[in-house]
Design a protein around this motif. Structure first.
Motif, PDB file in Angstrom:
ATOM      1  N   UNK A 252      -4.202 -11.160  33.151  1.00  0.00           N
ATOM      2  CA  UNK A 252      -3.184 -11.994  33.776  1.00  0.00           C
ATOM      3  C   UNK A 252      -1.821 -11.801  33.123  1.00  0.00           C
ATOM      4  N   UNK A 253      -1.809 -11.203  31.931  1.00  0.00           N
ATOM      5  CA  UNK A 253      -0.570 -10.991  31.194  1.00  0.00           C
ATOM      6  C   UNK A 253      -0.312  -9.490  31.108  1.00  0.00           C
ATOM      7  N   UNK A 254       0.842  -9.014  31.585  1.00  0.00           N
ATOM      8  CA  UNK A 254       1.124  -7.574  31.490  1.00  0.00           C
ATOM      9  C   UNK A 254       1.381  -7.157  30.041  1.00  0.00           C
ATOM     10  N   UNK A 255       1.071  -5.901  29.734  1.00  0.00           N
ATOM     11  CA  UNK A 255       1.337  -5.366  28.403  1.00  0.00           C
ATOM     12  C   UNK A 255       2.822  -5.049  28.267  1.00  0.00           C
ATOM     13  N   UNK A 256       3.362  -5.319  27.094  1.00  0.00           N
ATOM     14  CA  UNK A 256       4.745  -4.971  26.771  1.00  0.00           C
ATOM     15  C   UNK A 256       4.752  -4.307  25.395  1.00  0.00           C
ATOM     16  N   UNK A 257       5.531  -3.257  25.264  1.00  0.00           N
ATOM     17  CA  UNK A 257       5.652  -2.544  23.991  1.00  0.00           C
ATOM     18  C   UNK A 257       7.089  -2.652  23.515  1.00  0.00           C
ATOM     19  N   UNK A 258       7.250  -3.006  22.253  1.00  0.00           N
ATOM     20  CA  UNK A 258       8.584  -2.988  21.652  1.00  0.00           C
ATOM     21  C   UNK A 258       8.501  -2.218  20.339  1.00  0.00           C
ATOM     22  N   UNK A 259       9.507  -1.418  20.092  1.00  0.00           N
ATOM     23  CA  UNK A 259       9.582  -0.637  18.852  1.00  0.00           C
ATOM     24  C   UNK A 259      10.332  -1.498  17.839  1.00  0.00           C
ATOM     25  N   UNK A 260       9.687  -1.757  16.716  1.00  0.00           N
ATOM     26  CA  UNK A 260      10.283  -2.608  15.691  1.00  0.00           C
ATOM     27  C   UNK A 260      10.972  -1.795  14.609  1.00  0.00           C
TER      28      UNK A 260
END
Length: 145
Positions: free
Chosen positions: A14-22
């Motif tokens: 139900x929750x889409x995946x999100x990628x962030x570069x830290x």
């Protein structure tokens, strides 16, 4: 039959995946010695470095890259990185970042807080004796299993 929502099932997230570069990958300051070709490797789990060939480590701080995936807690994910990336410098040089790896376990899962944090790194292969600040983009993809 009622107005039941058929779009979600037990297997669909139900929750889409999100990628962030830290943090970006950062290699030590390096110099050519001799042949003008060599490589430096950063281990994604420990952050340790190893320099081979015609490169000399001048010190500085080498860092692994760091990424955060957010999604549905407890779900298994597959993370993919390319095998190699061509990096370029403003001085016309190029280098290849190869053998990209992550610190992820063989079967990574989103944590109970909805996040999965991991580091990534690889081997920088430099040739041609052209120095500079090399830059490039690493496409990281993630999918629910």
């Amino acid at each position: 039959m009622g107005d039941e929502d058929q779009s979600g099932s037990a297997n669909q997230p139900q929750i889409p995946l999100r990628i962030s570069i830290e943090a970006d990958i950062r290699f030590n300051r390096l110099a050519f010695a001799g042949a003008g070709a060599g490589e430096v490797q950063i281990d994604p789990a420990s952050g340790s470095t190893r320099t081979d060939g015609g490169l000399v480590d001048l010190g500085g701080l080498a860092l692994t890259g760091s990424a955060r995936i957010t999604g549905e807690p407890g779900r298994a994910v597959r993370v993919d990185l390319p095998h190699s990336i061509r990096l370029t410098s403003q001085t016309g040089g190029h280098a290849d970042l190869v053998s990209l790896q992550t610190s992820l376990s063989p079967s990574p899962r989103i944590g109970p807080d909805g996040t999965l944090v991991f580091s990534f790194a690889g081997t920088l292969k430099v040739s041609g004796g052209i120095g500079g600040h090399y830059r490039g983009r690493i496409p990281i993809t993630a999918e629910y299993e």
